[in-house]
Design an enzyme around this catalytic site. Sequence first.
Site, PDB file in Angstrom:
ATOM      1  N   ASN A   1      45.053  39.728  37.011  1.00  0.00           N
ATOM      2  CA  ASN A   1      43.403  39.537  36.675  1.00  0.00           C
ATOM      3  C   ASN A   1      42.898  38.584  36.782  1.00  0.00           C
ATOM      4  OD1 ASN A   1      44.248  43.362  35.644  1.00  0.00           O
ATOM      5  ND2 ASN A   1      45.530  42.249  33.953  1.00  0.00           N
TER       6      ASN A   1
ATOM      7  N   ARG B   1      40.060  38.339  35.194  1.00  0.00           N
ATOM      8  CA  ARG B   1      38.948  37.668  34.015  1.00  0.00           C
ATOM      9  C   ARG B   1      39.550  38.054  32.432  1.00  0.00           C
ATOM     10  NH1 ARG B   1      40.847  42.321  31.306  1.00  0.00           N
ATOM     11  NH2 ARG B   1      41.729  43.470  33.124  1.00  0.00           N
TER      12      ARG B   1
END
Length: 447
Positions: free
Chosen positions: A289, A291
């Site tokens: 991911n 983020r």
Amino acid sequence: MFDKILIANRGEISLRVIRACREMGIHSVAVHSTADSDAMHVRMADEAICIGPPSSTDSYLSIPAIISACEITGAQAIHPGYGFLSENANFVQIVEDHDLTFIGPTAEHIRVMGDKITAKETMKQLGVPCVPGSDGGVPDLETAKTVAAEVGFPVIIKATAGGGGRGMKLAETAEDLESAFFTARAEGKAAFGNDEVYIEKYLGRPRHIEIQVFGDGKGNAIHLGERDCSLQRRHQKVFEEAPGPAIDAETRAKIGKVCADAVAQINYIGAGTIEFLYEDGEFYFIEMNTRLQVEHPVTEAIFGVDLVREQIRVAAGLPMSFTQDELQINGHSIEVRINAEKLPNFSPCPGRITQYHAPGGLGVRMDSALYDGYSIPPYYDSLIGKLIVHGRDRPEALARLNRALGELIVDGVDTTIPLFNALLQEDDILKGDYNIHWLEKWLASHL
Ligand code: ADP
């Protein structure tokens, strides 16, 4: 450093970023839909701007509206939070084309990691261990049969564009393969507009262990240990902790270094999470991911760092404010996700909050955008708060969680609070003895 940052999000994560901005002396701009005019992030930011009607597609996902909001307010950078546009490579490109700074990785890194097949290929090349399975996409049922026979049942068919637990289907035996294959493809197509799927060995009793990494975009990267997010319902996390009860210092240092080196090699910038399944002492990469994660506060608690501050620093071209050697784990932290949902089906439960009282005291952090009289709109996700506790060790963190849950009052809507009260009565939870299937099994017999 930036003078003004726009936060392209809502809810608790918007507050999280506003708080970091304020401590850094940076002006914050909130954006909101018409359904969120009374939301806390609108009240708390230095400025707020309405970007459209309730539907996310026309507001929080509207790229032109968000770019216009930057131009109107003079914001120089955009923090995307999590969800919404945070992993949208096209958005990042447009932000850069407008001479604005995206607080996060490059469009290229987002694109590579956003497609699970290219992510896996990249990670493999970078020396990260992966789940055995197909080499890339599986175009038809015949190939699926061959691959599954090689890998051995059970297998899981996954949509390369999948996310949030969607587009994933288990085939226990050869008989299940056909329906799993076509269902995963259909789900991928319907939810993400991409029907490409791949096959992985289905691990029977792994833990979900994810490594927090952070890069400066100039070839330097560090890791901040792991989070154990094995307690999941429908592949969605509900309870996360750091450090992981099953990970010792040597294991952490080893996998941490593999991950930090991998992201350093690609000049990764900002926060990232490399997710693994962990079984019998082996790590298997599942996805990255690109983020900030919902569960980042447990890492912040044990390392004493502010990850959002670091994101803003590296986006502005400054170095990270710590080195790997300076990062030492202090104690134990647990987060529980408070959702406005009605048990036993976890059906969304929007509505008016008649009373809200946040817990406090030593080692307690409540990240929530709730307030007395607030009406939770029905248009967005059901996360209404995160209760994070920190203790000198795991037993102290558990005792503190129990105590803090007792102080927390959310009246007017149903929430997941009773779930956590019940979980804290369970021996396995107290001992940290659980895997990714534990919660589903427990729910089936207790709710
Ligand atoms: P998403 O992007 O939808 O979150 P992930 O690939 O991160 O999908 O997987 C989410 C969860 O699904 C994992 O945490 C795990 O519980 C389960 N899962 C994924 N891959 C496998 C596998 N190969 N074997 C067993 N469980 C898996």
